[in-house]
Design a protein around this motif. Structure first.
Motif, PDB file in Angstrom:
ATOM      1  N   UNK A   1      -8.618   0.176 -10.554  1.00 51.06           N
ATOM      2  CA  UNK A   1      -8.130   1.601 -10.261  1.00 51.06           C
ATOM      3  C   UNK A   1      -6.905   1.893  -9.679  1.00 51.06           C
ATOM      4  N   UNK A   2      -6.126   0.943  -9.117  1.00 47.10           N
ATOM      5  CA  UNK A   2      -4.917   1.121  -8.487  1.00 47.10           C
ATOM      6  C   UNK A   2      -3.973   0.959  -9.669  1.00 47.10           C
ATOM      7  N   UNK A   3      -4.255   0.315 -11.013  1.00 40.40           N
ATOM      8  CA  UNK A   3      -3.460   0.216 -11.953  1.00 40.40           C
ATOM      9  C   UNK A   3      -3.477  -1.284 -12.398  1.00 40.40           C
ATOM     10  N   UNK A   4      -2.577  -1.874 -12.911  1.00 43.36           N
ATOM     11  CA  UNK A   4      -2.476  -3.054 -13.343  1.00 43.36           C
ATOM     12  C   UNK A   4      -2.065  -4.205 -12.294  1.00 43.36           C
ATOM     13  N   UNK A   5      -3.025  -5.072 -12.202  1.00 45.03           N
ATOM     14  CA  UNK A   5      -2.944  -6.169 -11.105  1.00 45.03           C
ATOM     15  C   UNK A   5      -2.745  -7.390 -11.905  1.00 45.03           C
ATOM     16  N   UNK A   6      -1.695  -8.282 -11.483  1.00 43.55           N
ATOM     17  CA  UNK A   6      -1.295  -9.566 -12.301  1.00 43.55           C
ATOM     18  C   UNK A   6      -1.849 -10.758 -11.444  1.00 43.55           C
ATOM     19  N   UNK A   7      -2.290 -11.454 -12.106  1.00 47.39           N
ATOM     20  CA  UNK A   7      -2.640 -12.749 -11.503  1.00 47.39           C
ATOM     21  C   UNK A   7      -2.346 -13.979 -12.456  1.00 47.39           C
ATOM     22  N   UNK A   8      -2.281 -15.113 -12.043  1.00 50.61           N
ATOM     23  CA  UNK A   8      -2.341 -16.544 -12.521  1.00 50.61           C
ATOM     24  C   UNK A   8      -3.526 -17.143 -12.221  1.00 50.61           C
ATOM     25  N   UNK A  60       4.435  -8.929 -10.091  1.00 49.92           N
ATOM     26  CA  UNK A  60       4.072  -7.876 -11.323  1.00 49.92           C
ATOM     27  C   UNK A  60       2.868  -7.116 -11.094  1.00 49.92           C
ATOM     28  N   UNK A  61       2.408  -6.870  -9.918  1.00 52.12           N
ATOM     29  CA  UNK A  61       1.553  -5.773  -9.546  1.00 52.12           C
ATOM     30  C   UNK A  61       1.676  -4.538  -9.272  1.00 52.12           C
ATOM     31  N   UNK A  62       1.245  -3.618  -9.588  1.00 47.86           N
ATOM     32  CA  UNK A  62       1.686  -2.152  -9.130  1.00 47.86           C
ATOM     33  C   UNK A  62       1.308  -1.957  -7.869  1.00 47.86           C
ATOM     34  N   UNK A  63       1.951  -1.060  -7.095  1.00 49.30           N
ATOM     35  CA  UNK A  63       1.663  -0.844  -5.685  1.00 49.30           C
ATOM     36  C   UNK A  63       0.399   0.182  -5.374  1.00 49.30           C
ATOM     37  N   UNK A  64      -0.116   0.063  -4.310  1.00 45.09           N
ATOM     38  CA  UNK A  64      -1.232   1.166  -4.234  1.00 45.09           C
ATOM     39  C   UNK A  64      -0.675   2.414  -3.972  1.00 45.09           C
ATOM     40  N   UNK A  65      -1.455   3.344  -4.327  1.00 44.17           N
ATOM     41  CA  UNK A  65      -0.998   4.741  -4.458  1.00 44.17           C
ATOM     42  C   UNK A  65      -1.013   5.508  -3.169  1.00 44.17           C
ATOM     43  N   UNK A  66      -1.707   4.984  -2.213  1.00 45.23           N
ATOM     44  CA  UNK A  66      -1.852   5.597  -0.776  1.00 45.23           C
ATOM     45  C   UNK A  66      -0.833   4.819   0.264  1.00 45.23           C
ATOM     46  N   UNK A  67      -1.613   4.971   1.452  1.00 46.60           N
ATOM     47  CA  UNK A  67      -0.877   4.213   2.574  1.00 46.60           C
ATOM     48  C   UNK A  67      -0.916   2.741   2.322  1.00 46.60           C
ATOM     49  N   UNK A 108     -11.674  -5.728  -5.791  1.00 42.04           N
ATOM     50  CA  UNK A 108     -11.867  -5.309  -7.127  1.00 42.04           C
ATOM     51  C   UNK A 108     -11.645  -6.203  -8.092  1.00 42.04           C
ATOM     52  N   UNK A 109     -10.428  -7.045  -8.134  1.00 45.44           N
ATOM     53  CA  UNK A 109      -9.904  -8.190  -8.727  1.00 45.44           C
ATOM     54  C   UNK A 109     -11.381  -8.906  -9.178  1.00 45.44           C
ATOM     55  N   UNK A 110     -11.728  -9.500  -8.048  1.00 47.36           N
ATOM     56  CA  UNK A 110     -13.025 -10.312  -7.963  1.00 47.36           C
ATOM     57  C   UNK A 110     -13.998  -9.672  -8.889  1.00 47.36           C
ATOM     58  N   UNK A 111     -14.308  -8.412  -8.720  1.00 52.39           N
ATOM     59  CA  UNK A 111     -15.503  -7.839  -9.349  1.00 52.39           C
ATOM     60  C   UNK A 111     -15.051  -7.584 -11.020  1.00 52.39           C
ATOM     61  N   UNK A 112     -13.937  -7.458 -11.185  1.00 54.35           N
ATOM     62  CA  UNK A 112     -13.381  -7.178 -12.759  1.00 54.35           C
ATOM     63  C   UNK A 112     -13.481  -8.854 -13.389  1.00 54.35           C
ATOM     64  N   UNK A 113     -13.352  -9.763 -12.646  1.00 59.03           N
ATOM     65  CA  UNK A 113     -13.421 -11.176 -13.052  1.00 59.03           C
ATOM     66  C   UNK A 113     -14.860 -11.604 -13.192  1.00 59.03           C
ATOM     67  N   UNK A 114     -15.711 -10.967 -12.623  1.00 61.03           N
ATOM     68  CA  UNK A 114     -17.329 -11.295 -12.573  1.00 61.03           C
ATOM     69  C   UNK A 114     -17.412 -12.466 -11.348  1.00 61.03           C
ATOM     70  N   UNK A 115     -16.745 -12.419 -10.359  1.00 63.31           N
ATOM     71  CA  UNK A 115     -16.492 -13.455  -9.513  1.00 63.31           C
ATOM     72  C   UNK A 115     -17.324 -13.361  -8.164  1.00 63.31           C
ATOM     73  N   UNK A 116     -18.207 -14.082  -7.734  1.00 66.33           N
ATOM     74  CA  UNK A 116     -18.880 -13.826  -6.281  1.00 66.33           C
ATOM     75  C   UNK A 116     -18.745 -15.175  -5.721  1.00 66.33           C
ATOM     76  N   UNK A 117     -19.137 -15.315  -4.381  1.00 68.53           N
ATOM     77  CA  UNK A 117     -19.045 -16.598  -3.681  1.00 68.53           C
ATOM     78  C   UNK A 117     -17.729 -17.306  -3.749  1.00 68.53           C
TER      79      UNK A 117
END
Length: 273
Positions: A12-19, A65-72, A84-93
């Motif tokens: 929702x914040x935009x593109x978030x980079x990870x390795x 390479x991650x976009x900044x948050x839009x608000x504070x 949200x990244x964990x949820x997008x990658x279907x990761x829990x625990x």
């Protein structure tokens, strides 16, 4: 060595980079960097963890390479993006490892979403309360330097950190300066977010197993380890001798080793209720 894979997640914040490294079906470890660094702080740690786990190092929103948050810019906002990244990658625990600012973000993640966070590794993490907020408000900025036409501000940025880095590792300072120049909002934004965080209101909700990693030669964070052990009775303490402010990329083998020992020891235990 386990190969490093790099990708972006559309959040929702935009593109978030990870390795990441390791088998995506293995238990996951999320690595959160200090500010104003990036995932590169864990470049040498990822393959070591990836031999047994699914290791993921994200760029905090506004860094690397991650976009900044839009608000504070707050610890809460950064933690929300990480969740949200964990949820997008279907990761829990997930086992969450944070160094300096990353540890503060990890506390907020654990306090707000216990079902998604299995355990915490708090590496050189400051204890943030009213006393620290007053101290930070009264002292000069840590990494803020005024731009200069002749580029001398780059040397000033280097020299601000130099006493807290190994004398024989200019590569670590080079990596710091590169990441600091790329930070959205400037190199000091992360320190301001840490100083504003009301950790004393979140700590009572942290029930997960915790490993506190004390870098013996980190003058900023090592004194906080005693407070962590008092606040978190379930925590264990491990010291890495000679560790300084850039601990994960200064001593990656030792750092990965203590994380592996801790996380592997939790494999057969049930998550905290």
């Amino acid at each position: 060595m386990t190969a490093i894979r790099r990708a972006f997640a559309d959040l929702s914040a935009g593109q978030i980079h990870y390795a990441s490294c390791g088998d995506v079906g293995a238990p996951a470890i999320l690595l959160l960097h200090q500010s104003p660094r990036s995932w590169l702080e864990y470049r040498d740690v990822l393959p070591l963890l990836g031999r047994r786990f699914h290791a993921i190092a994200m760029d905090t929103a506004g860094f690397g390479d991650s976009v900044p948050v839009a608000g504070p810019v707050t610890i809460e906002a950064w933690a929300e993006v990480a969740m949200e990244l964990l949820a997008a990658l279907s990761l829990t625990g997930v086992h969450v490892v944070g160094h300096h600012t990353g540890g503060v973000i990890a506390i907020e993640m654990a306090a707000s979403s216990r079902g998604s966070v299995r355990s915490l590794v708090l590496s050189s993490t400051p204890w943030v309360d009213e006393a620290l907020r007053r101290e930070r408000a009264a002292r000069p900025p840590i990494d803020e330097v005024a731009p200069s036409a002749d580029g001398s501000h780059l040397q000033a940025l280097w020299q601000r950190r130099q006493p807290f880095y190994p004398a024989d590792r200019p590569d670590l300072l080079e990596a710091f300066v590169v990441d600091a120049l790329r930070a959205s909002g400037g190199a000091e934004v992360g320190h301001r977010a840490v100083a504003a965080y009301r950790m004393e209101e979140a700590i009572g909700r942290v029930r997960q197993p915790v490993l506190v990693v004390r870098a013996s030669a980190d003058p900023f964070a090592s004194p906080h380890s005693a407070e962590w052990m008092r606040r978190l009775p379930q925590a264990r303490l491990v010291e890495i001798d000679g560790g300084m402010v850039p601990l994960p990329d200064q001593l990656p083998t030792q750092f990965a080793g203590v994380v592996l020992d801790f996380v592997s020891g939790l494999a057969d235990r049930q998550p905290a209720p």
